[in-house]
Design a protein around this motif. Structure first.
Motif, mmCIF file in Angstrom:
data_model
loop_
_atom_site.group_PDB
_atom_site.id
_atom_site.type_symbol
_atom_site.label_atom_id
_atom_site.label_comp_id
_atom_site.label_asym_id
_atom_site.label_seq_id
_atom_site.Cartn_x
_atom_site.Cartn_y
_atom_site.Cartn_z
ATOM 1 N N ARG A 38 6.519 25.513 -27.693
ATOM 2 C CA ARG A 38 6.727 23.597 -27.414
ATOM 3 C C ARG A 38 7.652 24.558 -25.353
ATOM 4 N N MET A 39 7.089 23.616 -24.884
ATOM 5 C CA MET A 39 7.598 23.533 -22.883
ATOM 6 C C MET A 39 9.327 24.019 -22.827
ATOM 7 N N ALA A 40 9.197 25.124 -21.879
ATOM 8 C CA ALA A 40 9.959 25.538 -22.027
ATOM 9 C C ALA A 40 11.593 23.715 -20.801
ATOM 10 N N GLY A 41 12.640 23.660 -20.696
ATOM 11 C CA GLY A 41 12.776 22.638 -20.404
ATOM 12 C C GLY A 41 12.361 21.133 -21.631
ATOM 13 N N SER A 42 11.797 21.433 -22.705
ATOM 14 C CA SER A 42 12.230 20.264 -23.707
ATOM 15 C C SER A 42 12.698 20.184 -24.310
ATOM 16 N N ARG A 43 12.540 19.027 -25.221
ATOM 17 C CA ARG A 43 13.510 19.286 -26.669
ATOM 18 C C ARG A 43 12.806 20.184 -28.032
ATOM 19 N N LEU A 44 13.067 20.724 -28.937
ATOM 20 C CA LEU A 44 12.247 21.499 -29.680
ATOM 21 C C LEU A 44 13.604 20.750 -31.369
ATOM 22 N N SER A 45 12.679 20.486 -31.706
ATOM 23 C CA SER A 45 13.364 19.846 -33.294
ATOM 24 C C SER A 45 12.263 20.388 -34.264
ATOM 25 N N ILE A 46 13.292 20.646 -35.695
ATOM 26 C CA ILE A 46 13.365 21.520 -36.778
ATOM 27 C C ILE A 46 13.674 20.965 -37.412
ATOM 28 N N SER A 47 12.958 20.580 -38.635
ATOM 29 C CA SER A 47 13.930 19.837 -40.208
ATOM 30 C C SER A 47 13.261 20.564 -41.065
ATOM 31 N N CYS A 48 14.564 20.474 -41.261
ATOM 32 C CA CYS A 48 14.315 21.722 -43.030
ATOM 33 C C CYS A 48 15.382 20.222 -44.308
ATOM 34 N N GLN A 112 18.550 20.380 -27.644
ATOM 35 C CA GLN A 112 17.393 19.575 -25.829
ATOM 36 C C GLN A 112 16.973 19.628 -25.511
ATOM 37 N N SER A 113 17.476 21.314 -24.115
ATOM 38 C CA SER A 113 16.583 21.548 -23.541
ATOM 39 C C SER A 113 16.516 23.246 -23.859
ATOM 40 N N LEU A 114 14.643 23.446 -24.382
ATOM 41 C CA LEU A 114 14.773 24.645 -24.198
ATOM 42 C C LEU A 114 14.344 25.854 -23.605
ATOM 43 N N ARG A 115 15.280 26.568 -23.707
ATOM 44 C CA ARG A 115 14.675 27.397 -22.707
ATOM 45 C C ARG A 115 14.270 29.353 -22.893
ATOM 46 N N LYS A 116 13.149 30.074 -21.854
ATOM 47 C CA LYS A 116 12.908 30.947 -21.866
ATOM 48 C C LYS A 116 13.539 31.942 -23.350
ATOM 49 N N ASP A 117 14.347 32.515 -23.049
ATOM 50 C CA ASP A 117 14.789 33.317 -23.886
ATOM 51 C C ASP A 117 15.448 32.414 -25.462
ATOM 52 N N ASP A 118 14.847 31.478 -25.514
ATOM 53 C CA ASP A 118 15.115 30.222 -27.240
ATOM 54 C C ASP A 118 14.157 31.006 -28.091
ATOM 55 N N GLU A 119 13.087 31.652 -27.739
ATOM 56 C CA GLU A 119 11.487 31.963 -28.029
ATOM 57 C C GLU A 119 11.754 33.186 -29.595
ATOM 58 N N GLY A 120 11.488 32.708 -30.817
ATOM 59 C CA GLY A 120 12.097 34.119 -31.814
ATOM 60 C C GLY A 120 11.320 32.626 -32.857
ATOM 61 N N ILE A 146 6.509 27.779 -23.707
ATOM 62 C CA ILE A 146 5.577 28.195 -22.577
ATOM 63 C C ILE A 146 5.812 27.293 -21.121
ATOM 64 N N ASP A 147 5.668 27.585 -20.485
ATOM 65 C CA ASP A 147 5.610 27.525 -18.811
ATOM 66 C C ASP A 147 5.320 25.491 -18.854
ATOM 67 N N ASN A 148 6.270 24.926 -18.039
ATOM 68 C CA ASN A 148 5.068 23.467 -18.261
ATOM 69 C C ASN A 148 4.839 23.973 -15.876
ATOM 70 N N SER A 149 2.968 23.159 -16.855
ATOM 71 C CA SER A 149 2.272 23.855 -15.524
ATOM 72 C C SER A 149 1.449 22.388 -15.364
ATOM 73 N N LEU A 150 1.768 21.462 -15.671
ATOM 74 C CA LEU A 150 0.966 20.086 -15.966
ATOM 75 C C LEU A 150 1.502 19.258 -14.324
ATOM 76 N N SER A 151 0.917 19.240 -13.938
ATOM 77 C CA SER A 151 0.699 18.680 -12.269
ATOM 78 C C SER A 151 -0.549 17.115 -12.771
ATOM 79 N N VAL A 152 0.968 16.384 -11.487
ATOM 80 C CA VAL A 152 -0.111 15.091 -11.749
ATOM 81 C C VAL A 152 0.094 14.684 -10.060
ATOM 82 N N TRP A 257 -0.117 17.037 -24.792
ATOM 83 C CA TRP A 257 -0.846 17.534 -25.770
ATOM 84 C C TRP A 257 -0.661 19.051 -26.619
ATOM 85 N N ILE A 258 -0.298 18.870 -28.052
ATOM 86 C CA ILE A 258 -1.045 19.926 -28.457
ATOM 87 C C ILE A 258 -0.963 19.918 -30.133
#
Length: 1127
Positions: A38-48, A112-120, A146-152, A257-258
């Motif tokens: 997931r990109m830093a700054g994006s939303r993470l959703s995990i269904s359980c 809602q907004s992932l940080r780099k240190d949220d990895e785990g 991971i970092d957002n490297s998309l350029s448009v 997309w991934i």
């Protein structure tokens, strides 16, 4: 009665099903499979989701935790029950972290907004509300940030205006520097004024398919809308025949997309370009149409360079004032300009520059006439010209519908050059690196008047020259709108013109032309040009990346230094360090951007970075401080450059493996080599550690008893001093065994009331455990010491018959094995323990079958491989001197060696049992006679003559079989005469499966009328089917252990088959019919003779009846009571 039985079976099945259900794990907790990128700054959703609880509708409670990389500590995040469950660092983030209940058995965890240190590794655990535990109550998914490297970006103008019917072309550049395998999707949208949502025009999906918006689907199918990919990162939208309804704001949106491990696609991020304001002007016209006559006239057909060319096109038709036309001028089949039905002029790209400079003009000068003016003609303007007209009719929706074209005649125009000394000089070829600056010098000779220069280029050999930039005689500079590079035109001297392009790309390669023109007042008098070829060298051919290491095989705790050597031009680069552990996905360690910023992936505290610059290269050092197994793997460094607003990844470096080894063990042990003691006494075996690698290390010990042919694990104590017994140690023996650890450390094995079975060699195996720099435990190679234990038994007279015995039986028989005492009669105060052992044929392992101890307790040691044999064993003692073992329904697998061990016990004065003696009996060799081979097949040698229209059989009949229960596999073979190779035709397997292996189509017919009769018939044979036929029979028997065993294989005799064609059959049939006629005639003659003889006999009989006159009925003849001598 039947009703009661049905209820009984229903209840029984229910109980069995419930028992099976309760025996399996019920509860199952599931989350998405990882790793999830997931990109830093994006939303993470995990269904359980959880299933398997008895009460499905009750509300379940969930807890979420995370384990950070390179850390073993688990951090609480959020719970559905306790608001204070999470650590303060997560509670402070408020609504950024939530858990939403979807159903009683399912929740959705979101950041809602992932940080780099949220990895785990994120774990979802369900709280068990039932009294029993059965199943899995937690599940985890690994999340990589991971970092957002998309350029448009888009080079187009922010405001565009077109007339109805014209064409629009927009370009969008999209790229990403993500090392993971991702896909891009690019879409163009139209956002109309007053509408909330934008409308999709055209998109290139992540699976490389094109999709048009609903409103634009018809135009896309008609070919009026296209989306093309240009190069690696450019996407162009083309819209022909613009409509007034296309007014609005147009923008490009790119998504990255991934694909997750569950094969679903996830949108990592999206970006949009700035909006382009699009205005489309329309006109209201009335359509009509009829036939057209087109004429072209030229004011002057012979011109000199710099003069003016006038081309007049006239259109004649009926009711001309009520009709609309499109008129175009063409030179050598190439269109120069066109006037549309609404009077709008459109000029082709090759002449657009001349239109801007006022050298090309076109207009309607009357109801019938249209005029094209070319000023300052050059030699390129000479040739044949035509005029082409199309009638136009307005359709139902206001759009024009074009009719058939009508051409004029050809007018030839010649252009000659006046005497001039003007010449142009320019280098033939220029080589520039990608991203560098191109400089072209154009030197002019023979200058007499004012000069202008026009720079043009064509990127392919088949394309026409297009404008790049121009400098007029007044010094006014103009740049073409489609040029995205920064352009500079300079004139450092009166006779020198210079063109400069910054940040050239591979797409800029091609031919560049410098066109210099002389001007006399406002008229062009002469033009000269020169062409140079521009070659752009790609960055990947200039930059080389190589990864080396001075020491890539290290011991835990050592430092590792990796060097990434980047050679090439001095351009800004972004460097990424990548690590792949085994078969796991590649991980980013860190990314060093061109501006000096560093992005670390997760918690990579063990890495350091250093850079060295030399005149020829840049060296990036990656230092691993205190390497552990977590840092072992294959390393690569990858370089990417950011040119023309596009990320360009270069090939990664060579992989370099870093191997982290455990240090050598310094552990030494001291143990007593031998120990001798009496039976029934307590034994203590000691094993001491003399030296180890670290004072903080821990030790695990395993005690092993080594017998003659096998090792038995007695007990082991792990590094946390948790003791477990070996799988073969029974509970009654484990109560006599204990393990102690004292300072030193020293390890002591204590065995109370030693038995003769405890005798042997004891191995003390010690493993040293250490912690690596990251705090994880690892172990060194084990070190062992041995102690030989000898037990002294009291004098006794216990003796068993040591004679080796052989027992032979048939499968299914009941076998009696005996172990006989040959010593004196046993005393009533003595009790015996009998153990039977078994060694299968071909295996050295000795297995304990069953044991009857001196207290009368019967035990079956757990052994899955012997479970079937143990269930058929019975113990007996027919007399005080004999111990018997009965094997019921002996199987083929029961063959092997059996042996008994007899131990003598007596109750001591203190009420404890004491072992007095033990002795082994002689081996008993059990062998089984399998079913005898009694298979036989009828071996009749047959010779068959058959025509091509006559079927012939190949019988395979079994005369005798080995067993009534046997099954057969029958295969028929065919071979050519004078050939030895047999070809299989047809097989009937023992399970009645049929396999046609001949390849003869549908010619073979199989029949099995009786259990021992198998027949194969060849129908409609050809001449090629002649030869030798035979069958092979395999006999199989199902053993008592439910395995099929082949008993015998027999082959039949040969059937020699000759095939005749239809003509040959007729000849043979004619010959045969003659023989049959002769035989029939002979039979008729014989029958006639017989009838004649019978007739004569009957005639004589009637004559005798008349003379005698006696009746032949019994009643008229009395029985004789006596026989005379004549009778």
């Amino acid at each position: 009665m039947l009703r009661l039985l049905s209820h009984f079976w229903t209840c029984l099945l229910f109980c069995v099903g419930y028992g099976l259900h309760c025996g399996d794990a019920r509860v199952l907790t599931e989350v998405q499979a990882g790793p999830l990128y997931r990109m830093a700054g994006s939303r993470l959703s995990i269904s359980c989701n959880v299933s398997g609880f008895i009460d499905v509708n009750s509300q379940k409670e969930f807890e979420f935790r995370v384990t950070k990389p390179a850390k073993t500590k688990v951090l609480n995040i959020i719970s559905t029950t306790d608001p204070d469950f999470g650590y303060n660092m997560y509670r402070m983030r408020g609504d950024d972290i939530t858990v939403t209940r979807v159903s009683p058995n399912s929740v959705l965890f979101e950041i809602q907004s992932l940080r780099k240190d949220d990895e785990g590794e994120y774990e979802c655990a369900v709280i068990n509300s039932e009294k029993i535990y059965s199943g899995t109550y937690s599940a985890a998914a690994l999340v990589k940030v991971i970092d957002n490297s998309l350029s448009v970006s888009s080079p187009d103008s922010t405001s565009l205006s077109f007339n109805e019917g014209e064409s629009l072309a927009l370009t969008c550049q999209a790229s990403s520097n993500t090392i993971q395998h991702t896909h891009l999707s690019v879409a163009w949208y139209l956002h109309k004024d007053g509408e909330d949502n934008a409308r999709l025009i055209m998109s290139l999906e992540r699976d490389f398919t094109l999709r048009s918006g609903h409103e634009f689907q018809g135009r896309y199918q008609a070919g009026l809308i296209r989306l093309d990919k240009l190069g690696e990162a450019a996407y162009r939208l083309t819209m022909d025949r613009l409509e007034v309804a296309d007014r609005g704001r147009v923008y490009c949106q790119a998504q990255e997309w991934i694909q997750d491990p569950d094969l679903s696609w996830y949108s990592l991020t999206q970006m949009t370009t700035r909006e382009v304001s699009l205005d489309v002007q329309g006109k209201d016209l009335v359509p009509d149409g009829t036939s057209v006559v087109v004429r072209l006239s030229v004011q002057q057909t012979s011109l000199q360079e710099g003069q003016k060319l006038l081309l007049t096109c006239s259109v004649d038709t009926q009711k001309l004032e009520e009709k609309f036309f499109s008129v175009a001028w063409l030179q050598a089949g190439v269109e120069l300009a066109r006037i549309g039905p609404t009077g709008v002029l459109s000029v082709k790209s090759d002449y657009s520059q001349r239109e801007k400079q006022g050298e090309l003009r076109a207009s309607r000068i009357g109801d019938r006439e249209y005029r094209l003016v070319l000023q300052s003609v050059t030699a390129d303007d000479q040739g044949g010209y035509i005029c082409r007209a199309w009638p136009q009719e307005r359709g139902q929706h206001g759009a024009f519908v074009q009719g058939a074209a009508q051409d004029s005649g050809v007018q030839l125009v010649s252009v000659s050059a006046p005497a001039s000394g003007l010449s142009v000089e320019m280098q033939n070829s220029v080589h520039v690196n990608e991203g560098g600056k191109m400089t072209l010098n154009c030197t002019v000779h023979g200058v007499k008047s004012h000069l202008s220069v026009a720079w043009q280029r064509k990127l392919t050999s088949t394309a026409a020259f297009t404008s790049v930039a121009s400098l007029s005689q007044e010094g006014v500079m103009e740049t073409a709108a489609e040029i995205t590079n920064q352009v500079r035109l300079t004139r450092p001297a009166a006779d020198v013109f210079i063109l400069e392009l910054d940040e050239v790309s591979l797409a800029d390669s091609g031919a560049y032309q410098c066109v210099v023109s002389e001007w006399n007042s406002h008229n062009k008098t002469n033009s000269q040009s020169q062409t140079a070829m521009l070659t752009v060298a790609p960055t990947e051919s200039l930059v080389s990346v190589r990864l080396i290491s001075r020491s890539n095989i290290v011991t835990i705790g050592d430092n590792v230094e990796l060097m990434c050597r980047v050679k090439g031009p001095r351009i800004p680069v972004t460097l990424t360090w990548i690590l792949q552990r085994g078969t796991s996905p590649r991980d980013n360690i860190l990314t060093l951007y061109s501006d000096g910023a560093i992005s670390w992936s997760g918690e990579q505290h063990r890495y350091q970075l250093r850079i060295e610059n030399t005149p020829s290269e840049r060296i990036y050092f990656l230092l691993i401080n205190g390497a552990s197994h977590s840092e072992a793997g294959s390393y690569q460094c990858q370089v990417s450059v950011f040119q023309n607003n596009v990320y360009k990844k270069l090939p990664p470096s060579n992989p370099t493996a870093v191997t982290v080894q455990n240090p050598e063990s310094d552990l030494t042990l001291t143990s007593s080599p031998a120990l001798t003691t009496k039976i029934n006494s307590d034994i203590s075996i000691k094993c001491s550690v003399n030296s180890s690698r670290s004072g903080s290390s821990r030790h695990a010990v395993t005690w092993i008893l080594q017998k003659q042919i096998q090792n038995i694990t007695i007990a082991n104590s792990d590094r946390d001093s948790s003791v477990t017994f070996g799988p073969t140690v029974e509970d009654v023996h484990s109560q006599r065994i204990s393990i102690q650890q004292t300072k030193g450390p020293s390890f002591q094995l204590t065995i109370r009331n030693a038995l003769t079975s405890d005798q042997g060699t004891y191995i003390c195996e010690v493993v040293e455990w250490l912690q690596d720099p990251s705090g994880k435990w690892y172990h060194l190679t084990p070190v062992s010491g041995t102690t030989r234990l000898t037990l002294i038994e009291p004098v006794n007279d216990l003796l068993l018959d040591p004679t080796r015995k052989w027992v032979t039986a048939r499968e299914g028989d009941e076998v009696q094995l005996k172990c006989d005492l040959i010593s004196d009669a046993p005393s009533p105060s003595v009790f015996y323990k009998i153990t039977w052992f078994y060694t299968s044929r071909g295996s050295p392992a000795v297995n304990s079958l069953l044991q009857l101890d001196h207290t009368g307790l019967l035990r079956y040691p757990k052994n899955q491989g012997l479970h079937g044999l143990q269930g058929r064993l019975r113990l007996s003692r027919p007399n005080p001197r004999t111990f018997g073992l009965t094997i019921q329904k002996v199987h083929e697998e029961d063959s092997g060696t059996y042996r008994c061990l007899v131990e003598q016990y007596q109750l001591g004065q203190e009420g404890h049992w004491q072992q007095k003696a033990s002795v082994d009996g002689g081996p008993i060799m059990l062998s089984l006679n399998m079913t005898e081979n009694n298979l036989s097949i009828t071996r009749t040698e047959l010779k068959l003559n058959s025509s091509t229209r006559q079927n012939f059989p190949i019988p395979c009949h079994i005369a005798t079989r080995s067993s009534p229960e046997s099954k057969f596999q029958v295969t028929w073979f065919w071979q050519e005469k004078n050939q030895s190779e047999r070809h299989p035709l047809f097989t009937c397997y023992r399970n009645a499966t049929l396999h046609d292996r001949s390849g003869w189509g549908q010619r073979l017919r199989f029949s099995h009328a009786l259990p021992d009769r198998f027949d194969l018939t060849v129908s409609n044979p050809t001449l090629q089917h002649a030869g030798l036929y035979s069958c092979e029979v395999e006999e199989w028997i199902l053993t008592l252990s439910n395995h099929w065993r082949k008993v015998a294989v027999e082959n039949s005799g040969y059937s020699i088959v000759s095939i005749y064609s239809q003509g040959e059959k007729g000849a043979v049939s004619g010959y045969s019919s003659g023989i049959w006629i002769a035989v029939l005639v002979a039979i008729l003659v014989c029958l006639s003779l017989v009838i004649l003889a019978l007739a004569l006999k009957l005639k004589r009989a009637k004559t005798s009846e008349k003379t005698a006159g006696e009746s032949l009925w019994m009643e008229q003849h009395h029985l004789k009571t006596k026989f005379n001598t004549e009778d």
